[in-house]
Design a protein around this motif. Structure first.
Motif, PDB file in Angstrom:
ATOM      1  N   TYR B  84     -16.021 -78.048  52.699  1.00  0.00           N
ATOM      2  CA  TYR B  84     -15.376 -77.312  53.807  1.00  0.00           C
ATOM      3  C   TYR B  84     -13.991 -77.212  54.055  1.00  0.00           C
ATOM      4  O   TYR B  84     -13.385 -76.301  54.478  1.00  0.00           O
ATOM      5  CB  TYR B  84     -16.359 -77.714  54.895  1.00  0.00           C
ATOM      6  N   HIS B  88     -11.400 -74.046  54.121  1.00  0.00           N
ATOM      7  CA  HIS B  88     -10.382 -73.858  55.313  1.00  0.00           C
ATOM      8  C   HIS B  88      -8.858 -74.032  55.015  1.00  0.00           C
ATOM      9  O   HIS B  88      -8.163 -73.328  55.403  1.00  0.00           O
ATOM     10  CB  HIS B  88     -10.789 -74.855  56.749  1.00  0.00           C
ATOM     11  N   LEU B  91      -7.340 -70.867  53.541  1.00  0.00           N
ATOM     12  CA  LEU B  91      -7.190 -69.595  54.277  1.00  0.00           C
ATOM     13  C   LEU B  91      -6.008 -69.062  54.504  1.00  0.00           C
ATOM     14  O   LEU B  91      -4.769 -69.972  54.337  1.00  0.00           O
ATOM     15  CB  LEU B  91      -7.900 -69.880  55.584  1.00  0.00           C
ATOM     16  N   GLU B 112     -12.468 -63.250  55.228  1.00  0.00           N
ATOM     17  CA  GLU B 112     -11.902 -64.352  55.902  1.00  0.00           C
ATOM     18  C   GLU B 112     -12.857 -64.760  57.077  1.00  0.00           C
ATOM     19  O   GLU B 112     -13.191 -66.083  57.163  1.00  0.00           O
ATOM     20  CB  GLU B 112     -10.611 -63.831  56.586  1.00  0.00           C
ATOM     21  N   ALA B 113     -13.777 -63.754  57.655  1.00  0.00           N
ATOM     22  CA  ALA B 113     -14.475 -64.613  58.813  1.00  0.00           C
ATOM     23  C   ALA B 113     -15.673 -65.142  58.136  1.00  0.00           C
ATOM     24  O   ALA B 113     -16.120 -66.299  58.491  1.00  0.00           O
ATOM     25  CB  ALA B 113     -15.168 -63.302  59.552  1.00  0.00           C
ATOM     26  N   ASN B 114     -16.087 -64.728  57.087  1.00  0.00           N
ATOM     27  CA  ASN B 114     -17.325 -65.426  56.530  1.00  0.00           C
ATOM     28  C   ASN B 114     -16.749 -66.841  55.789  1.00  0.00           C
ATOM     29  O   ASN B 114     -17.623 -67.676  55.860  1.00  0.00           O
ATOM     30  CB  ASN B 114     -18.024 -64.800  55.264  1.00  0.00           C
ATOM     31  N   ILE B 116     -14.369 -68.843  57.031  1.00  0.00           N
ATOM     32  CA  ILE B 116     -14.411 -69.643  57.961  1.00  0.00           C
ATOM     33  C   ILE B 116     -15.690 -70.183  58.705  1.00  0.00           C
ATOM     34  O   ILE B 116     -15.955 -71.528  58.816  1.00  0.00           O
ATOM     35  CB  ILE B 116     -13.586 -69.130  59.208  1.00  0.00           C
ATOM     36  N   LEU B 117     -16.677 -69.009  58.417  1.00  0.00           N
ATOM     37  CA  LEU B 117     -17.976 -69.528  59.238  1.00  0.00           C
ATOM     38  C   LEU B 117     -18.903 -70.385  58.233  1.00  0.00           C
ATOM     39  O   LEU B 117     -19.589 -71.285  58.501  1.00  0.00           O
ATOM     40  CB  LEU B 117     -18.733 -68.389  59.512  1.00  0.00           C
ATOM     41  N   ASP B 120     -17.589 -73.847  58.496  1.00  0.00           N
ATOM     42  CA  ASP B 120     -18.276 -74.555  59.800  1.00  0.00           C
ATOM     43  C   ASP B 120     -19.468 -74.926  59.616  1.00  0.00           C
ATOM     44  O   ASP B 120     -19.963 -75.937  59.960  1.00  0.00           O
ATOM     45  CB  ASP B 120     -18.283 -73.344  60.707  1.00  0.00           C
TER      46      ASP B 120
END
Lengths: 298, 298
Positions: B84, B88, B91, B112-114, B116-117, B120
């Motif tokens: 993880y 991150h 990014l 990018e959204a995926n 980050i998620l 997480d």
């Protein structure tokens, strides 16, 4: 123990104050970290949320006969997870929001990198609080599992992925919308109830009842959220209204209309109250809270 | 129990295989989540890391007389946290890297959204694994605390914030560099040792010794990383070399020169081995691993 004759709103404010104080302490005790990081964590944590989830933890614990004080670590942990999710949801790569609760969002205020990292740190700290501060370690571990399942790939994070994907759907259905919300907001609210119940020493049947209550109010909360977006007061909401509606976002009113949405949330609240009927007078506060969700104006 | 007469490299590959299999299982069991999210989590997890941290967990557990099998949940958890952090860190808002281990980074591949998620979700799943799969719950909770402290605001996340800030420093010092690395990579490596030791049933003195070992090899690892960036082979590294150097990033060789960096890492490895001398022959694998860090070429 909170005083059961106290008006609901007064009780709410007292619990809010308690949670806010403990959240502040939890950050102060978080040791030696870069000041900008602590500031970013604190900024979003103290940005004036309702504290619905922590208060649910506390009331669930009390309804099971537990001591409020013992549930405070879990109350703080769930608010940290909720706050981290807001920070990450607001990022340019996701919902790209510049305002949250009337204030600049984290990445506007601290830059994107610090916002991502403040979210990461809050999520991490939540598990540390649970594992460290819940004294019965079997209970601490069970709460970590509850919170992780609620917040992770099968829960909140999965819901956010599905929500972002749904923007490209041609024929969104009520089933899809409900599946998204169950994950995105429902499961975390549910875990507030189960964590509180575990800490309060609930038997398995009571745990199940409170879980059911959580599922119902979680969905009802989302429906009223969609309704408030349509009909709410911008000042009270602290964010732009009609934002979801104007962006063509999947909402309950857009799919089934305002009246059917209201009817549905009412039914869910009734079901929630029915689930906790076996608790008798111990469930009074949770019953009041369920009705408050229906009647809230922000 | 691993066979102590086995060559070190062979043992390493066996443990890697074991960890890889368990990581895959852990993802398969992660239940119903959006396919793209599972794919993104799996993509980065299986992108061919060395598995240094999980292997440290396993060897630390064995060195304390514990059963390897019982340490696998913690081994997988720490690799999830490491993965993880790489997602991150890569990014656009942070290091803005397009390649990692010779493959497109997560945000290049999944958006990018995926990315980050997915990060997480991996972080969250790590705590769920520890809390759920470590059978002795006091130990599970202690491991959650170890990992959270190592990964959070006072550890890895704080280190990343400080690292990003250091890019604007006019007069970076060795003290600043070392403080950043202790947080950014050192503490997580340290937690591999303490988690393994806890699971293996170590007494407090042994736990301390292994923690000291972890601190030393963690710093040595970072120094050799900086040296490899300067002198390494691009193909073996799976990423561009001289990247840090050309970007004027704070590194050991840039501050104290190549030779002094080599001398320093050698001294740290000696100190690491001294710390675990009390373990006698039980510490053999960890001693071999310390030397491997010094001699690695990728």
């Amino acid at each position: 123990m909170s005083d059961s004759s106290q008006p609901f709103k007064e009780m709410w404010i007292n619990l809010q104050t308690l949670v806010n104080r403990r959240l502040e302490e939890a950050l102060d005790q978080s040791g030696d970290c870069p000041p900008i990081l602590k500031e970013a964590m604190s900024y979003s944590l103290s940005a004036g949320g309702k504290r619905l989830r922590p208060i649910l933890v506390l009331l669930s614990c009390e309804a099971c006969g537990g001591d409020l004080e013992t549930a405070l670590p879990a109350a703080c942990a769930i608010e940290m997870v909720h706050t981290y999710s807001l920070i990450h949801d607001d990022l340019p790569a996701m919902d790209d929001d510049e305002l949250r609760r009337g204030l600049p969002t984290s990445h506007i205020k601290f830059g994107e990198a610090n916002a991502i990292l403040a979210g990461d740190a809050l999520l991490t700290r939540a598990f540390e609080l649970l594992a460290n501060q819940i004294e019965i370690k079997s209970c601490a571990a069970a709460c970590c599992v509850d919170l992780a399942n609620a917040a992770g790939a099968v829960g909140m994070v999965g819901g956010q992925v599905a929500d972002l994907e749904s923007e490209h759907l041609e024929n969104p259905s009520l089933e899809i919308l409900e599946a998204i919300h169950k994950r995105k907001t429902g499961r975390l609210i549910c875990s507030a109830l189960t964590m509180g119940a575990r800490i309060g020493g609930a038997d398995p049947a009571t745990l199940k009842n409170l879980e059911r209550y959580g599922t119902c109010i979680g969905l009802a909360f989302q429906i009223t959220d969609d309704l408030l977006d349509l009909t709410g007061n911008e000042e009270k909401m602290g964010k732009g209204v009609r934002k979801d509606a104007d962006h063509g976002k999947l909402t309950y009113p857009s799919l089934i209309g305002v009246e059917e949405s209201q009817r549905r949330s009412q039914k869910l609240i009734e079901e929630a109250c029915l689930s906790i009927a076996p608790l008798g007078s111990h469930g009074q506060r949770l019953e009041e809270l369920a009705h408050f969700i229906l009647e809230r104006d922000h």
